[in-house]
Design a protein around this motif. Structure first.
Motif, short mmCIF file in Angstrom:
data_model
loop_
_atom_site.label_atom_id
_atom_site.label_comp_id
_atom_site.label_asym_id
_atom_site.label_seq_id
_atom_site.Cartn_x
_atom_site.Cartn_y
_atom_site.Cartn_z
N ASN A 1 0.82 -1.22 0.00
CA ASN A 1 0.00 0.00 0.00
C ASN A 1 0.85 1.26 0.00
N LEU A 2 1.90 1.25 0.83
CA LEU A 2 2.77 2.42 0.92
C LEU A 2 3.54 2.65 -0.37
N VAL A 3 4.13 1.59 -0.91
CA VAL A 3 4.89 1.71 -2.16
C VAL A 3 3.96 2.14 -3.30
N ASN A 4 2.75 1.57 -3.32
CA ASN A 4 1.75 1.97 -4.33
C ASN A 4 1.44 3.45 -4.23
N ALA A 5 1.27 3.94 -2.99
CA ALA A 5 0.97 5.36 -2.77
C ALA A 5 2.11 6.23 -3.30
N PHE A 6 3.36 5.84 -3.01
CA PHE A 6 4.52 6.58 -3.51
C PHE A 6 4.49 6.63 -5.04
N CYS A 7 4.29 5.46 -5.65
CA CYS A 7 4.34 5.36 -7.12
C CYS A 7 3.18 6.11 -7.78
N GLN A 8 1.98 6.05 -7.17
CA GLN A 8 0.82 6.77 -7.71
C GLN A 8 1.08 8.27 -7.69
N ALA A 9 1.62 8.75 -6.57
CA ALA A 9 1.79 10.19 -6.39
C ALA A 9 3.00 10.74 -7.15
N LEU A 10 4.07 9.95 -7.23
CA LEU A 10 5.33 10.48 -7.74
C LEU A 10 5.78 9.85 -9.06
N GLY A 11 5.15 8.73 -9.44
CA GLY A 11 5.58 8.01 -10.64
C GLY A 11 6.67 7.02 -10.27
N TRP A 12 6.54 5.77 -10.67
CA TRP A 12 7.50 4.75 -10.25
C TRP A 12 8.91 5.04 -10.73
N GLU A 13 9.04 5.69 -11.89
CA GLU A 13 10.37 6.01 -12.41
C GLU A 13 11.11 6.97 -11.47
N ASN A 14 10.35 7.86 -10.80
CA ASN A 14 10.96 8.80 -9.86
C ASN A 14 11.25 8.16 -8.51
N VAL A 15 10.43 7.18 -8.13
CA VAL A 15 10.59 6.53 -6.83
C VAL A 15 11.79 5.58 -6.85
N LEU A 16 12.07 4.97 -7.99
CA LEU A 16 13.18 4.02 -8.12
C LEU A 16 14.51 4.76 -8.15
N ASN A 17 15.38 4.43 -7.21
CA ASN A 17 16.71 5.05 -7.16
C ASN A 17 17.67 4.24 -8.03
N LYS A 18 18.01 4.78 -9.19
CA LYS A 18 18.88 4.06 -10.11
C LYS A 18 20.36 4.31 -9.83
N ARG A 19 20.65 5.19 -8.87
CA ARG A 19 22.05 5.51 -8.58
C ARG A 19 22.66 4.60 -7.53
N GLY A 20 21.82 3.89 -6.79
CA GLY A 20 22.31 3.10 -5.66
C GLY A 20 22.92 1.77 -6.06
N THR A 21 23.68 1.21 -5.14
CA THR A 21 24.34 -0.08 -5.34
C THR A 21 23.32 -1.18 -5.59
N THR A 22 22.22 -1.15 -4.83
CA THR A 22 21.21 -2.22 -4.94
C THR A 22 20.68 -2.31 -6.36
N TYR A 23 20.39 -1.15 -6.98
CA TYR A 23 19.88 -1.14 -8.35
C TYR A 23 20.95 -1.67 -9.31
N ARG A 24 22.17 -1.22 -9.11
CA ARG A 24 23.26 -1.63 -10.03
C ARG A 24 23.52 -3.12 -9.97
N GLN A 25 23.14 -3.76 -8.86
CA GLN A 25 23.35 -5.21 -8.73
C GLN A 25 22.27 -6.04 -9.42
N LEU A 26 21.21 -5.39 -9.89
CA LEU A 26 20.16 -6.13 -10.60
C LEU A 26 20.72 -6.64 -11.92
#
Length: 115
Positions: free
Chosen positions: A41-66
């Motif tokens: 619910n919380l993540v959905n609220a973030f994504c609805q309000a801000l757009g999932w592309e903005n909520v996803l941090n592409k600069r972090g280590t976790t993303y780079r490990q995908l």
């Protein structure tokens, strides 16, 4: 005015945002993803309000490990499950001020929000 900051306490940007709010004597609650958790619910609220592309941090280590395949198949549905599993991939901080979400921290941005 109700203010909640979402994030993880050891993040440098969170520390800067907290310092700014404290300096301005603005009270807020801090929601630590690691201690208080995060749900769909919380993540959905973030994504609805801000757009999932903005909520996803592409600069972090976790993303780079995908894997490249994971990165290539990201969309609204797949990203929500991923962000719940790996809250470190949520861009920080997310600030909820009177039912309005704001993302990131810049002094000018916060000055405008609280003007």
């Amino acid at each position: 005015m109700t203010i909640t900051m979402y994030g993880i306490p050891n993040c440098d940007t969170i520390k800067k945002a907290k310092k700014w709010l404290d300096a301005e004597n603005i009270g807020y609650e801090f929601h630590d993803y690691r201690k208080q958790g995060i749900d769909e619910n919380l993540v959905n609220a973030f994504c609805q309000a801000l757009g999932w592309e903005n909520v996803l941090n592409k600069r972090g280590t976790t993303y780079r490990q995908l894997s490249q395949e994971q990165k290539d198949t990201l969309n609204q549905e797949t990203v929500i499950a991923l962000l719940i599993e790996q809250p470190a991939m949520i861009k920080r901080p997310i600030l909820l001020v009177d039912n309005q979400y704001h993302i990131g921290f810049k002094a000018d941005q916060y000055a405008a929000i609280f003007a």
